[in-house]
Write a protein that holds these residues in place. Structure first.
Motif, PDB file in Angstrom:
ATOM      1  N   ARG A 262      45.372  25.317  56.554  1.00  0.00           N
ATOM      2  CA  ARG A 262      43.962  25.514  56.223  1.00  0.00           C
ATOM      3  C   ARG A 262      43.388  24.343  55.421  1.00  0.00           C
ATOM      4  O   ARG A 262      42.162  24.247  55.259  1.00  0.00           O
ATOM      5  CB  ARG A 262      43.794  26.829  55.461  1.00  0.00           C
ATOM      6  CG  ARG A 262      44.068  28.048  56.328  1.00  0.00           C
ATOM      7  CD  ARG A 262      43.772  29.339  55.613  1.00  0.00           C
ATOM      8  NE  ARG A 262      44.040  30.496  56.469  1.00  0.00           N
ATOM      9  CZ  ARG A 262      43.916  31.749  56.098  1.00  0.00           C
ATOM     10  NH1 ARG A 262      43.506  32.032  54.866  1.00  0.00           N
ATOM     11  NH2 ARG A 262      44.184  32.737  56.941  1.00  0.00           N
ATOM     12  N   GLN A 263      44.264  23.454  54.932  1.00  0.00           N
ATOM     13  CA  GLN A 263      43.794  22.274  54.216  1.00  0.00           C
ATOM     14  C   GLN A 263      43.666  21.052  55.125  1.00  0.00           C
ATOM     15  O   GLN A 263      43.319  19.969  54.655  1.00  0.00           O
ATOM     16  CB  GLN A 263      44.723  21.980  53.039  1.00  0.00           C
ATOM     17  CG  GLN A 263      44.716  23.095  52.007  1.00  0.00           C
ATOM     18  CD  GLN A 263      45.538  22.788  50.763  1.00  0.00           C
ATOM     19  OE1 GLN A 263      46.284  21.822  50.697  1.00  0.00           O
ATOM     20  NE2 GLN A 263      45.376  23.633  49.750  1.00  0.00           N
TER      21      GLN A 263
ATOM     22  N   GLY B 292      49.677  30.619  62.444  1.00  0.00           N
ATOM     23  CA  GLY B 292      48.723  31.688  62.166  1.00  0.00           C
ATOM     24  C   GLY B 292      47.614  31.275  61.221  1.00  0.00           C
ATOM     25  O   GLY B 292      46.604  31.983  61.105  1.00  0.00           O
ATOM     26  N   ARG B 293      47.777  30.149  60.544  1.00  0.00           N
ATOM     27  CA  ARG B 293      46.779  29.672  59.591  1.00  0.00           C
ATOM     28  C   ARG B 293      46.052  28.422  60.097  1.00  0.00           C
ATOM     29  O   ARG B 293      45.344  27.776  59.336  1.00  0.00           O
ATOM     30  CB  ARG B 293      47.447  29.390  58.243  1.00  0.00           C
ATOM     31  CG  ARG B 293      48.004  30.642  57.576  1.00  0.00           C
ATOM     32  CD  ARG B 293      48.751  30.305  56.297  1.00  0.00           C
ATOM     33  NE  ARG B 293      47.880  29.836  55.236  1.00  0.00           N
ATOM     34  CZ  ARG B 293      47.169  30.608  54.431  1.00  0.00           C
ATOM     35  NH1 ARG B 293      47.210  31.930  54.577  1.00  0.00           N
ATOM     36  NH2 ARG B 293      46.421  30.096  53.474  1.00  0.00           N
TER      37      ARG B 293
ATOM     38  N   ALA C  82      56.003  24.859  56.728  1.00  0.00           N
ATOM     39  CA  ALA C  82      55.213  25.699  55.819  1.00  0.00           C
ATOM     40  C   ALA C  82      55.121  25.134  54.408  1.00  0.00           C
ATOM     41  O   ALA C  82      54.755  25.842  53.478  1.00  0.00           O
ATOM     42  CB  ALA C  82      55.756  27.134  55.761  1.00  0.00           C
TER      43      ALA C  82
ATOM     44  N   PRO D 272      43.236  26.266  61.394  1.00  0.00           N
ATOM     45  CA  PRO D 272      41.780  26.485  61.373  1.00  0.00           C
ATOM     46  C   PRO D 272      41.179  26.464  62.785  1.00  0.00           C
ATOM     47  O   PRO D 272      41.740  25.866  63.710  1.00  0.00           O
ATOM     48  CB  PRO D 272      41.263  25.284  60.552  1.00  0.00           C
ATOM     49  CG  PRO D 272      42.455  24.747  59.828  1.00  0.00           C
ATOM     50  CD  PRO D 272      43.629  25.031  60.697  1.00  0.00           C
TER      51      PRO D 272
ATOM     52  N   TRP E  29      53.794  31.509  60.233  1.00  0.00           N
ATOM     53  CA  TRP E  29      52.868  31.293  59.112  1.00  0.00           C
ATOM     54  C   TRP E  29      52.007  30.060  59.368  1.00  0.00           C
ATOM     55  O   TRP E  29      50.790  30.085  59.170  1.00  0.00           O
ATOM     56  CB  TRP E  29      53.654  31.123  57.816  1.00  0.00           C
ATOM     57  CG  TRP E  29      52.791  31.033  56.581  1.00  0.00           C
ATOM     58  CD1 TRP E  29      52.329  32.072  55.829  1.00  0.00           C
ATOM     59  CD2 TRP E  29      52.305  29.832  55.962  1.00  0.00           C
ATOM     60  NE1 TRP E  29      51.581  31.592  54.771  1.00  0.00           N
ATOM     61  CE2 TRP E  29      51.553  30.228  54.832  1.00  0.00           C
ATOM     62  CE3 TRP E  29      52.433  28.473  56.241  1.00  0.00           C
ATOM     63  CZ2 TRP E  29      50.931  29.309  53.992  1.00  0.00           C
ATOM     64  CZ3 TRP E  29      51.807  27.543  55.416  1.00  0.00           C
ATOM     65  CH2 TRP E  29      51.064  27.966  54.295  1.00  0.00           C
TER      66      TRP E  29
ATOM     67  N   ASP F 161      49.707  23.923  53.678  1.00  0.00           N
ATOM     68  CA  ASP F 161      48.868  24.929  54.316  1.00  0.00           C
ATOM     69  C   ASP F 161      47.969  24.283  55.369  1.00  0.00           C
ATOM     70  O   ASP F 161      47.160  23.417  55.042  1.00  0.00           O
ATOM     71  CB  ASP F 161      48.007  25.610  53.248  1.00  0.00           C
ATOM     72  CG  ASP F 161      47.291  26.847  53.766  1.00  0.00           C
ATOM     73  OD1 ASP F 161      47.194  27.008  54.997  1.00  0.00           O
ATOM     74  OD2 ASP F 161      46.820  27.644  52.928  1.00  0.00           O
TER      75      ASP F 161
END
Length: 223
Positions: A87-88, A21-22, A82, A24, A18, A85
């Protein structure tokens, strides 16, 4: 501009897919295997991460090994469980990349289902208050997501290789006149049980390391 992301890792096989895979675009994960007994290193490699082995146990040891392996001008640190995130990551790296800040920390904002025990929250509050008094920097969390310049961090010469590493980073950066800020990041339900905040014993061990760092950096470590 690319950013290297150091992820200290101890038995995070379940969380790594997870997390990685996220990641950026433009953010290269460096997973530092700190003695895992599961398939963490294998999973990290399968997802394209640079895998660094650091057999000497300790959060600071893993962070430093990742820092030495990094090559980007800006480096981020974040947990591999996890609970945050990836992405942040631009929230913390953005101000550093733009030249507005030298060090940015992610202030954890607990979301539904996040497991952040009361003893860990209280310890964090007390520690952050001491740091504010010591440095004058308005921080509220010494959270696990942060970003800074790689060369500058190496020049600070951090020596702690245990749980005091994040605190030493802030204290030395403040002493060097760095521009330090924080930004909100979501704190999510992590995969598995935390090795630190998941137990009172782990939290006390981390706080003991940080009190030692406070004392070594020119104070008594008392409020």
């Amino acid at each position: 501009m690319s950013v290297d992301v150091v992820l200290p890792c101890l038995d995070e096989e379940a969380a790594l897919p997870w997390v990685l895979g996220r990641m950026p675009d433009g953010y290269r994960p460096i997973v530092v295997d700190n003695g895992s007994t599961d398939g963490s290193a294998r999973v990290a490699a399968a997802f394209g991460a640079l895998v660094v082995s650091e057999p000497r146990r300790g959060f600071g040891a893993a962070c430093h090994a990742g820092l030495l392996a990094a090559t980007a001008d800006v480096v981020c640190f974040m947990d591999a469980d996890a609970s945050i995130d990836p992405r942040q990551l631009p929230r913390t790296a953005g101000p550093v990349l733009a030249g507005r800040c030298d060090l940015v920390l992610g202030r954890r904002m607990a979301r539904a289902g996040a497991r952040w025990p009361l003893h860990a929250r209280l310890g964090n509050v007390v520690l952050a208050a001491r740091v504010r008094r010591r440095t004058g920097v308005p921080l509220h969390d010494l959270g696990p997501m942060r970003a800074c310049g790689r060369a500058g961090l190496l020049a600070l010469g951090l020596t702690d290789r245990r749980f005091g590493y994040p605190l030493e980073m802030v204290l030395r950066a403040a002493g060097a006149g760095w521009r330090i800020a924080e930004t909100e990041v979501d704190y999510l339900p992590r995969a598995g049980r935390s090795k630190v905040t998941g137990t009172v014993r782990g939290t006390l061990r981390a706080l003991a390391d940080m009190r030692r760092v406070l004392a070594e950096q020119g104070g008594t470590g008392r409020a």
